[in-house]
Design a protein around this motif. Sequence first.
Motif, PDB file in Angstrom:
ATOM      1  N   ARG A 211      50.530 -70.343 -13.522  1.00  0.00           N
ATOM      2  CA  ARG A 211      51.383 -71.460 -12.944  1.00  0.00           C
ATOM      3  C   ARG A 211      52.104 -72.359 -13.772  1.00  0.00           C
ATOM      4  NH1 ARG A 211      46.498 -71.470  -9.788  1.00  0.00           N
ATOM      5  NH2 ARG A 211      46.762 -70.334  -7.807  1.00  0.00           N
ATOM      6  N   ALA A 212      53.258 -72.755 -13.571  1.00  0.00           N
ATOM      7  CA  ALA A 212      53.811 -73.622 -14.472  1.00  0.00           C
ATOM      8  C   ALA A 212      53.743 -75.063 -13.779  1.00  0.00           C
ATOM      9  CB  ALA A 212      55.425 -73.312 -14.557  1.00  0.00           C
ATOM     10  N   LYS A 213      54.416 -75.982 -14.222  1.00  0.00           N
ATOM     11  CA  LYS A 213      54.407 -77.369 -13.722  1.00  0.00           C
ATOM     12  C   LYS A 213      55.243 -77.448 -12.162  1.00  0.00           C
ATOM     13  CE  LYS A 213      53.855 -80.123 -17.972  1.00  0.00           C
ATOM     14  NZ  LYS A 213      54.156 -81.219 -18.774  1.00  0.00           N
ATOM     15  N   ASP A 214      56.393 -76.779 -12.399  1.00  0.00           N
ATOM     16  CA  ASP A 214      57.210 -76.721 -11.274  1.00  0.00           C
ATOM     17  C   ASP A 214      56.598 -75.648 -10.043  1.00  0.00           C
ATOM     18  OD1 ASP A 214      57.523 -74.082 -11.930  1.00  0.00           O
ATOM     19  OD2 ASP A 214      59.730 -74.588 -12.142  1.00  0.00           O
ATOM     20  N   GLY A 215      55.606 -75.280 -10.200  1.00  0.00           N
ATOM     21  CA  GLY A 215      54.842 -74.385  -9.312  1.00  0.00           C
ATOM     22  C   GLY A 215      55.165 -73.109  -9.341  1.00  0.00           C
ATOM     23  N   SER A 216      56.207 -72.903 -10.109  1.00  0.00           N
ATOM     24  CA  SER A 216      56.488 -71.453 -10.137  1.00  0.00           C
ATOM     25  C   SER A 216      55.431 -70.536 -10.985  1.00  0.00           C
ATOM     26  CB  SER A 216      57.738 -70.975 -10.704  1.00  0.00           C
ATOM     27  OG  SER A 216      57.791 -71.553 -12.070  1.00  0.00           O
ATOM     28  N   THR A 217      55.402 -69.405 -10.896  1.00  0.00           N
ATOM     29  CA  THR A 217      54.389 -68.410 -11.771  1.00  0.00           C
ATOM     30  C   THR A 217      55.119 -67.348 -12.390  1.00  0.00           C
ATOM     31  OG1 THR A 217      54.059 -66.806 -10.019  1.00  0.00           O
ATOM     32  CG2 THR A 217      52.632 -68.648  -9.808  1.00  0.00           C
ATOM     33  N   HIS A 218      54.627 -66.966 -13.515  1.00  0.00           N
ATOM     34  CA  HIS A 218      55.300 -65.834 -14.581  1.00  0.00           C
ATOM     35  C   HIS A 218      54.274 -65.016 -15.024  1.00  0.00           C
ATOM     36  CE1 HIS A 218      54.252 -69.320 -17.340  1.00  0.00           C
ATOM     37  NE2 HIS A 218      54.131 -68.124 -18.273  1.00  0.00           N
ATOM     38  N   THR A 219      54.390 -63.861 -15.160  1.00  0.00           N
ATOM     39  CA  THR A 219      53.355 -62.912 -15.552  1.00  0.00           C
ATOM     40  C   THR A 219      53.610 -62.569 -17.039  1.00  0.00           C
ATOM     41  OG1 THR A 219      53.599 -62.015 -13.443  1.00  0.00           O
ATOM     42  CG2 THR A 219      52.656 -60.391 -14.993  1.00  0.00           C
ATOM     43  N   THR A 220      52.365 -62.672 -17.580  1.00  0.00           N
ATOM     44  CA  THR A 220      52.432 -62.015 -19.108  1.00  0.00           C
ATOM     45  C   THR A 220      51.449 -60.898 -19.268  1.00  0.00           C
ATOM     46  OG1 THR A 220      50.708 -63.847 -19.604  1.00  0.00           O
ATOM     47  CG2 THR A 220      53.102 -64.413 -19.720  1.00  0.00           C
ATOM     48  N   GLU A 221      51.437 -60.115 -20.396  1.00  0.00           N
ATOM     49  CA  GLU A 221      50.610 -59.280 -20.558  1.00  0.00           C
ATOM     50  C   GLU A 221      50.371 -59.164 -21.900  1.00  0.00           C
ATOM     51  OE1 GLU A 221      50.835 -54.963 -18.618  1.00  0.00           O
ATOM     52  OE2 GLU A 221      51.540 -54.467 -20.562  1.00  0.00           O
ATOM     53  N   SER A 222      49.104 -59.068 -22.526  1.00  0.00           N
ATOM     54  CA  SER A 222      48.843 -59.331 -23.891  1.00  0.00           C
ATOM     55  C   SER A 222      47.554 -58.259 -24.227  1.00  0.00           C
ATOM     56  CB  SER A 222      48.058 -60.626 -24.277  1.00  0.00           C
ATOM     57  OG  SER A 222      49.254 -61.654 -23.752  1.00  0.00           O
ATOM     58  N   HIS A 223      47.781 -57.820 -25.695  1.00  0.00           N
ATOM     59  CA  HIS A 223      46.783 -57.195 -26.047  1.00  0.00           C
ATOM     60  C   HIS A 223      45.679 -58.069 -26.677  1.00  0.00           C
ATOM     61  CE1 HIS A 223      47.759 -52.711 -24.981  1.00  0.00           C
ATOM     62  NE2 HIS A 223      48.881 -53.132 -25.325  1.00  0.00           N
ATOM     63  N   ARG A 224      44.306 -57.887 -26.396  1.00  0.00           N
ATOM     64  CA  ARG A 224      43.471 -58.902 -27.061  1.00  0.00           C
ATOM     65  C   ARG A 224      42.332 -58.027 -28.049  1.00  0.00           C
ATOM     66  NH1 ARG A 224      41.448 -63.963 -23.914  1.00  0.00           N
ATOM     67  NH2 ARG A 224      39.823 -62.475 -23.301  1.00  0.00           N
ATOM     68  N   VAL A 225      42.197 -58.651 -29.107  1.00  0.00           N
ATOM     69  CA  VAL A 225      41.021 -58.214 -30.068  1.00  0.00           C
ATOM     70  C   VAL A 225      40.046 -59.177 -30.031  1.00  0.00           C
ATOM     71  CG1 VAL A 225      40.317 -57.291 -32.355  1.00  0.00           C
ATOM     72  CG2 VAL A 225      42.916 -56.631 -31.440  1.00  0.00           C
ATOM     73  N   CYS A 226      38.668 -58.748 -29.517  1.00  0.00           N
ATOM     74  CA  CYS A 226      37.756 -59.976 -29.469  1.00  0.00           C
ATOM     75  C   CYS A 226      36.592 -59.602 -30.504  1.00  0.00           C
ATOM     76  CB  CYS A 226      37.115 -59.942 -27.960  1.00  0.00           C
ATOM     77  SG  CYS A 226      38.092 -60.227 -26.654  1.00  0.00           S
ATOM     78  N   LEU A 227      36.184 -60.582 -31.197  1.00  0.00           N
ATOM     79  CA  LEU A 227      35.376 -60.372 -32.196  1.00  0.00           C
ATOM     80  C   LEU A 227      34.321 -61.393 -32.204  1.00  0.00           C
ATOM     81  CD1 LEU A 227      37.806 -60.177 -35.200  1.00  0.00           C
ATOM     82  CD2 LEU A 227      36.743 -58.324 -34.157  1.00  0.00           C
ATOM     83  N   PRO A 228      33.061 -61.048 -31.376  1.00  0.00           N
ATOM     84  CA  PRO A 228      32.139 -61.747 -31.056  1.00  0.00           C
ATOM     85  C   PRO A 228      31.299 -62.785 -32.583  1.00  0.00           C
ATOM     86  CG  PRO A 228      31.578 -59.936 -29.872  1.00  0.00           C
ATOM     87  CD  PRO A 228      32.996 -59.567 -30.915  1.00  0.00           C
ATOM     88  N   HIS A 229      31.417 -63.701 -32.335  1.00  0.00           N
ATOM     89  CA  HIS A 229      31.565 -64.705 -31.455  1.00  0.00           C
ATOM     90  C   HIS A 229      32.563 -65.739 -32.003  1.00  0.00           C
ATOM     91  CE1 HIS A 229      27.807 -63.216 -29.529  1.00  0.00           C
ATOM     92  NE2 HIS A 229      28.393 -63.389 -28.403  1.00  0.00           N
TER      93      HIS A 229
END
Length: 316
Positions: A211-229
Amino acid sequence: MTANGPREVEHEITVEAPAQEAYRLIADVGNWPRLFPPTIFVDQVATGADRERIRIWATANGKAKTWTSLRTLDPRALRIGFRQEVSAPPVASMGGAWVIEPLSGTTSRIRLLHHYTAVDDAPDGLAWIDRAVDTNSRSELAALKTNVELAHRAQAVTFSFEDTVTVHGAGKDVYDFVNEAQLWPERLPHVASVRLTEDEPGLQLLRMDTRAKDGSTHTTESHRVCLPHHRIAYKQVTLPALMSLHTGYWTFEETRDGTAASSQHTVVLNTENIEKVLGPGATAQDARGYVQEALSTNSRATLGHAKAYAEGRRRP
Protein backbone atom coordinates in the motif's frame (compact mmCIF):
# COMPACT_ATOMS: atom_id res chain seq x y z
CA MET A 1 32.37 -34.94 -27.85
CA THR A 2 29.51 -37.48 -27.84
CA ALA A 3 25.85 -36.59 -28.20
CA ASN A 4 25.39 -36.59 -24.43
CA GLY A 5 29.03 -36.02 -23.41
CA PRO A 6 30.91 -32.84 -22.45
CA ARG A 7 29.83 -29.66 -24.18
CA GLU A 8 32.08 -26.76 -25.20
CA VAL A 9 30.30 -23.57 -26.28
CA GLU A 10 31.27 -19.95 -26.89
CA HIS A 11 29.37 -16.69 -26.99
CA GLU A 12 30.78 -13.27 -27.83
CA ILE A 13 29.84 -9.65 -28.19
CA THR A 14 31.58 -6.44 -29.27
CA VAL A 15 31.33 -3.41 -26.99
CA GLU A 16 32.15 0.23 -27.52
CA ALA A 17 34.36 0.43 -24.44
CA PRO A 18 38.04 -0.08 -23.59
CA ALA A 19 39.04 -3.64 -22.77
CA GLN A 20 40.35 -2.64 -19.33
CA GLU A 21 36.97 -1.19 -18.36
CA ALA A 22 35.15 -4.34 -19.45
CA TYR A 23 37.59 -6.49 -17.49
CA ARG A 24 37.18 -4.32 -14.37
CA LEU A 25 33.40 -4.66 -14.39
CA ILE A 26 33.50 -8.45 -14.82
CA ALA A 27 36.26 -8.94 -12.26
CA ASP A 28 34.31 -7.20 -9.47
CA VAL A 29 31.52 -9.64 -8.58
CA GLY A 30 29.85 -6.95 -6.49
CA ASN A 31 28.67 -5.47 -9.79
CA TRP A 32 27.01 -8.64 -11.02
CA PRO A 33 23.44 -8.19 -9.70
CA ARG A 34 23.44 -4.82 -11.43
CA LEU A 35 25.13 -5.98 -14.62
CA PHE A 36 23.58 -9.37 -15.30
CA PRO A 37 19.81 -10.03 -15.26
CA PRO A 38 20.01 -13.66 -13.99
CA THR A 39 22.25 -12.84 -10.99
CA ILE A 40 20.52 -12.31 -7.64
CA PHE A 41 23.48 -12.19 -5.25
CA VAL A 42 27.19 -13.09 -5.13
CA ASP A 43 29.03 -13.79 -1.88
CA GLN A 44 32.83 -13.69 -1.78
CA VAL A 45 33.66 -16.67 0.42
CA ALA A 46 37.45 -16.38 0.17
CA THR A 47 39.85 -14.15 -1.74
CA GLY A 48 43.53 -14.20 -2.61
CA ALA A 49 45.97 -12.33 -4.83
CA ASP A 50 44.70 -13.80 -8.08
CA ARG A 51 42.16 -16.37 -6.96
CA GLU A 52 38.80 -16.23 -5.23
CA ARG A 53 36.01 -18.53 -4.17
CA ILE A 54 32.50 -17.18 -4.70
CA ARG A 55 28.97 -18.41 -4.15
CA ILE A 56 26.47 -17.31 -6.77
CA TRP A 57 22.69 -17.26 -6.68
CA ALA A 58 21.04 -16.77 -10.07
CA THR A 59 17.96 -17.72 -12.04
CA ALA A 60 18.19 -20.33 -14.80
CA ASN A 61 15.15 -21.08 -16.98
CA GLY A 62 13.05 -19.18 -14.44
CA LYS A 63 14.29 -21.14 -11.38
CA ALA A 64 16.67 -19.86 -8.72
CA LYS A 65 19.86 -21.90 -8.44
CA THR A 66 23.04 -21.59 -6.38
CA TRP A 67 26.56 -22.85 -6.90
CA THR A 68 30.10 -22.21 -5.72
CA SER A 69 32.82 -21.26 -8.18
CA LEU A 70 36.58 -20.81 -8.11
CA ARG A 71 37.93 -17.93 -10.18
CA THR A 72 41.41 -17.15 -11.48
CA LEU A 73 42.04 -13.48 -12.28
CA ASP A 74 44.64 -12.48 -14.87
CA PRO A 75 44.45 -8.69 -15.42
CA ARG A 76 47.45 -8.69 -17.79
CA ALA A 77 45.91 -11.22 -20.15
CA LEU A 78 42.41 -9.78 -19.51
CA ARG A 79 41.19 -13.28 -18.75
CA ILE A 80 39.07 -14.62 -15.89
CA GLY A 81 38.85 -18.39 -15.56
CA PHE A 82 36.07 -20.03 -13.56
CA ARG A 83 35.13 -23.51 -12.41
CA GLN A 84 32.08 -24.52 -10.40
CA GLU A 85 33.23 -26.16 -7.19
CA VAL A 86 29.73 -27.23 -6.18
CA SER A 87 27.18 -27.41 -9.00
CA ALA A 88 23.41 -27.66 -8.82
CA PRO A 89 21.69 -30.59 -10.59
CA PRO A 90 21.26 -31.26 -13.43
CA VAL A 91 24.78 -29.77 -13.81
CA ALA A 92 27.56 -32.25 -12.95
CA SER A 93 30.48 -29.96 -13.85
CA MET A 94 30.82 -26.47 -15.26
CA GLY A 95 33.80 -24.28 -16.13
CA GLY A 96 35.01 -21.73 -18.61
CA ALA A 97 36.49 -18.27 -18.99
CA TRP A 98 35.82 -14.63 -19.77
CA VAL A 99 38.29 -13.41 -22.38
CA ILE A 100 38.45 -9.71 -23.26
CA GLU A 101 40.22 -8.75 -26.49
CA PRO A 102 40.98 -5.11 -27.35
CA LEU A 103 39.94 -4.24 -30.90
CA SER A 104 40.95 -0.58 -30.60
CA GLY A 105 41.46 1.96 -27.85
CA THR A 106 37.70 2.31 -27.42
CA THR A 107 36.33 -1.04 -28.63
CA SER A 108 36.72 -4.58 -27.34
CA ARG A 109 35.41 -8.08 -27.91
CA ILE A 110 34.16 -10.09 -24.91
CA ARG A 111 34.17 -13.87 -25.30
CA LEU A 112 32.38 -16.10 -22.80
CA LEU A 113 33.54 -19.74 -22.92
CA HIS A 114 31.77 -22.69 -21.21
CA HIS A 115 32.44 -26.40 -20.89
CA TYR A 116 30.03 -28.58 -18.93
CA THR A 117 28.57 -32.03 -18.31
CA ALA A 118 25.21 -33.25 -17.02
CA VAL A 119 24.53 -35.61 -14.10
CA ASP A 120 24.77 -39.18 -15.46
CA ASP A 121 25.13 -37.65 -18.96
CA ALA A 122 21.32 -37.57 -19.04
CA PRO A 123 20.04 -36.20 -22.37
CA ASP A 124 17.24 -34.24 -20.70
CA GLY A 125 19.65 -32.73 -18.21
CA LEU A 126 22.13 -31.78 -20.92
CA ALA A 127 19.36 -30.17 -22.97
CA TRP A 128 18.30 -28.17 -19.90
CA ILE A 129 21.89 -26.95 -19.39
CA ASP A 130 22.22 -26.12 -23.10
CA ARG A 131 19.16 -23.85 -22.86
CA ALA A 132 20.23 -22.27 -19.57
CA VAL A 133 23.80 -21.55 -20.71
CA ASP A 134 22.64 -20.14 -24.04
CA THR A 135 19.91 -17.97 -22.47
CA ASN A 136 22.06 -16.70 -19.61
CA SER A 137 25.14 -16.12 -21.78
CA ARG A 138 23.19 -14.06 -24.29
CA SER A 139 21.48 -12.00 -21.59
CA GLU A 140 24.72 -11.55 -19.61
CA LEU A 141 26.65 -10.33 -22.63
CA ALA A 142 23.85 -8.05 -23.82
CA ALA A 143 23.51 -6.57 -20.32
CA LEU A 144 27.27 -6.17 -20.02
CA LYS A 145 27.39 -4.35 -23.36
CA THR A 146 24.61 -2.00 -22.26
CA ASN A 147 26.11 -1.32 -18.84
CA VAL A 148 29.66 -0.76 -20.07
CA GLU A 149 28.63 1.52 -22.91
CA LEU A 150 26.25 3.55 -20.74
CA ALA A 151 28.38 3.56 -17.59
CA HIS A 152 29.06 7.30 -17.69
CA ARG A 153 25.36 8.08 -18.03
CA ALA A 154 24.23 5.45 -15.53
CA GLN A 155 26.42 6.90 -12.80
CA ALA A 156 24.18 9.95 -12.59
CA VAL A 157 21.04 7.87 -12.07
CA THR A 158 22.48 5.05 -9.94
CA PHE A 159 22.44 5.45 -6.17
CA SER A 160 22.50 3.46 -2.94
CA PHE A 161 21.32 4.22 0.57
CA GLU A 162 20.81 2.44 3.87
CA ASP A 163 18.56 2.67 6.94
CA THR A 164 19.65 1.22 10.29
CA VAL A 165 18.00 0.75 13.67
CA THR A 166 19.42 -0.55 16.94
CA VAL A 167 17.37 -3.40 18.36
CA HIS A 168 17.68 -4.36 22.02
CA GLY A 169 17.01 -7.98 21.19
CA ALA A 170 18.44 -11.07 19.50
CA GLY A 171 19.61 -10.85 15.90
CA LYS A 172 17.93 -14.18 15.18
CA ASP A 173 14.54 -12.76 16.13
CA VAL A 174 14.99 -9.74 13.84
CA TYR A 175 16.14 -12.03 11.04
CA ASP A 176 13.13 -14.31 11.55
CA PHE A 177 10.76 -11.36 11.26
CA VAL A 178 12.18 -10.38 7.85
CA ASN A 179 12.60 -13.98 6.70
CA GLU A 180 8.99 -14.93 7.52
CA ALA A 181 7.52 -12.67 4.86
CA GLN A 182 4.42 -14.85 4.57
CA LEU A 183 3.33 -13.29 7.90
CA TRP A 184 3.86 -9.68 6.81
CA PRO A 185 0.18 -8.96 5.98
CA GLU A 186 -0.55 -9.63 9.68
CA ARG A 187 2.53 -7.80 10.93
CA LEU A 188 3.03 -4.83 8.57
CA PRO A 189 0.28 -2.28 7.86
CA HIS A 190 1.76 -1.30 4.47
CA VAL A 191 1.65 -4.90 3.14
CA ALA A 192 -1.72 -5.90 1.68
CA SER A 193 -0.89 -9.47 0.63
CA VAL A 194 2.06 -11.83 0.14
CA ARG A 195 2.68 -14.96 -1.90
CA LEU A 196 5.90 -16.61 -0.77
CA THR A 197 7.37 -19.77 -2.28
CA GLU A 198 10.54 -21.49 -1.08
CA ASP A 199 11.20 -24.62 -3.13
CA GLU A 200 14.72 -24.85 -1.71
CA PRO A 201 15.68 -23.69 1.81
CA GLY A 202 16.91 -20.12 1.69
CA LEU A 203 15.83 -19.44 -1.91
CA GLN A 204 12.58 -17.50 -1.89
CA LEU A 205 10.31 -15.96 -4.49
CA LEU A 206 8.35 -13.14 -2.87
CA ARG A 207 5.31 -11.62 -4.57
CA MET A 208 3.90 -8.75 -2.56
CA ASP A 209 1.14 -6.14 -2.81
CA THR A 210 2.19 -2.96 -1.00
CA ARG A 211 0.00 0.00 0.00
CA ALA A 212 1.21 3.48 -0.91
CA LYS A 213 0.49 6.66 1.08
CA ASP A 214 -2.39 7.54 -1.27
CA GLY A 215 -4.07 4.19 -0.60
CA SER A 216 -3.17 2.62 -3.94
CA THR A 217 -1.43 -0.75 -4.07
CA HIS A 218 1.36 -1.96 -6.33
CA THR A 219 2.71 -5.46 -6.91
CA THR A 220 6.38 -6.37 -6.75
CA GLU A 221 8.19 -9.67 -7.20
CA SER A 222 11.65 -10.42 -5.83
CA HIS A 223 14.05 -13.33 -5.58
CA ARG A 224 15.55 -13.53 -2.08
CA VAL A 225 18.64 -15.30 -0.78
CA CYS A 226 18.36 -15.93 2.97
CA LEU A 227 21.58 -16.60 4.91
CA PRO A 228 20.67 -17.36 8.54
CA HIS A 229 20.89 -15.33 10.62
CA HIS A 230 22.90 -12.42 9.29
CA ARG A 231 21.79 -11.45 5.76
CA ILE A 232 18.87 -11.55 3.34
CA ALA A 233 19.76 -10.34 -0.17
CA TYR A 234 17.20 -9.73 -2.90
CA LYS A 235 16.73 -8.64 -6.47
CA GLN A 236 13.43 -7.21 -7.60
CA VAL A 237 12.30 -8.65 -10.93
CA THR A 238 9.06 -6.72 -11.42
CA LEU A 239 9.76 -3.02 -11.11
CA PRO A 240 7.76 0.19 -10.68
CA ALA A 241 7.91 2.58 -13.63
CA LEU A 242 10.61 4.82 -12.12
CA MET A 243 13.18 2.04 -11.65
CA SER A 244 15.12 -0.02 -14.18
CA LEU A 245 16.93 -1.89 -11.38
CA HIS A 246 16.42 -2.45 -7.66
CA THR A 247 18.60 -4.72 -5.54
CA GLY A 248 19.34 -4.72 -1.85
CA TYR A 249 19.89 -6.63 1.35
CA TRP A 250 18.91 -6.80 5.00
CA THR A 251 21.72 -7.32 7.50
CA PHE A 252 21.60 -8.23 11.20
CA GLU A 253 24.77 -7.66 13.19
CA GLU A 254 25.12 -8.41 16.88
CA THR A 255 26.63 -5.49 18.81
CA ARG A 256 27.27 -4.54 22.42
CA ASP A 257 23.97 -2.69 22.46
CA GLY A 258 21.93 -5.48 20.86
CA THR A 259 21.50 -5.87 17.10
CA ALA A 260 22.20 -3.39 14.30
CA ALA A 261 19.49 -4.14 11.72
CA SER A 262 19.91 -2.47 8.34
CA SER A 263 18.11 -2.26 5.02
CA GLN A 264 20.25 -1.33 1.99
CA HIS A 265 18.97 -0.42 -1.49
CA THR A 266 20.70 0.09 -4.84
CA VAL A 267 18.58 1.69 -7.56
CA VAL A 268 18.99 2.66 -11.21
CA LEU A 269 16.35 5.13 -12.33
CA ASN A 270 14.35 4.64 -15.51
CA THR A 271 14.82 8.12 -16.95
CA GLU A 272 12.32 7.55 -19.77
CA ASN A 273 9.45 7.42 -17.27
CA ILE A 274 10.33 10.33 -14.98
CA GLU A 275 8.03 12.91 -16.59
CA LYS A 276 5.32 10.31 -17.21
CA VAL A 277 5.16 9.55 -13.49
CA LEU A 278 6.11 12.85 -11.84
CA GLY A 279 4.89 15.32 -14.47
CA PRO A 280 6.43 17.69 -17.05
CA GLY A 281 9.72 19.22 -16.00
CA ALA A 282 10.50 16.60 -13.38
CA THR A 283 14.22 15.82 -13.11
CA ALA A 284 16.34 12.82 -12.21
CA GLN A 285 16.96 14.48 -8.84
CA ASP A 286 13.20 14.67 -8.27
CA ALA A 287 12.84 10.99 -9.17
CA ARG A 288 15.69 10.03 -6.87
CA GLY A 289 14.08 11.84 -3.94
CA TYR A 290 10.69 10.28 -4.68
CA VAL A 291 12.03 6.73 -5.01
CA GLN A 292 14.31 6.96 -1.99
CA GLU A 293 11.54 8.32 0.20
CA ALA A 294 9.12 5.57 -0.89
CA LEU A 295 11.62 2.75 -0.36
CA SER A 296 13.04 4.18 2.85
CA THR A 297 9.57 4.69 4.34
CA ASN A 298 8.73 1.02 3.84
CA SER A 299 12.14 -0.14 5.07
CA ARG A 300 11.95 1.98 8.22
CA ALA A 301 8.43 0.70 8.87
CA THR A 302 9.55 -2.92 8.51
CA LEU A 303 12.61 -2.34 10.70
CA GLY A 304 10.45 -0.64 13.32
CA HIS A 305 8.04 -3.55 13.52
CA ALA A 306 10.92 -6.05 13.52
CA LYS A 307 12.48 -4.12 16.40
CA ALA A 308 9.23 -4.25 18.39
CA TYR A 309 8.87 -7.97 17.66
CA ALA A 310 12.42 -8.83 18.73
CA GLU A 311 12.35 -6.65 21.84
CA GLY A 312 9.02 -8.15 22.82
CA ARG A 313 10.62 -11.59 22.83
CA ARG A 314 13.39 -10.63 25.23
CA ARG A 315 13.40 -12.61 28.41
CA PRO A 316 14.00 -10.88 31.74
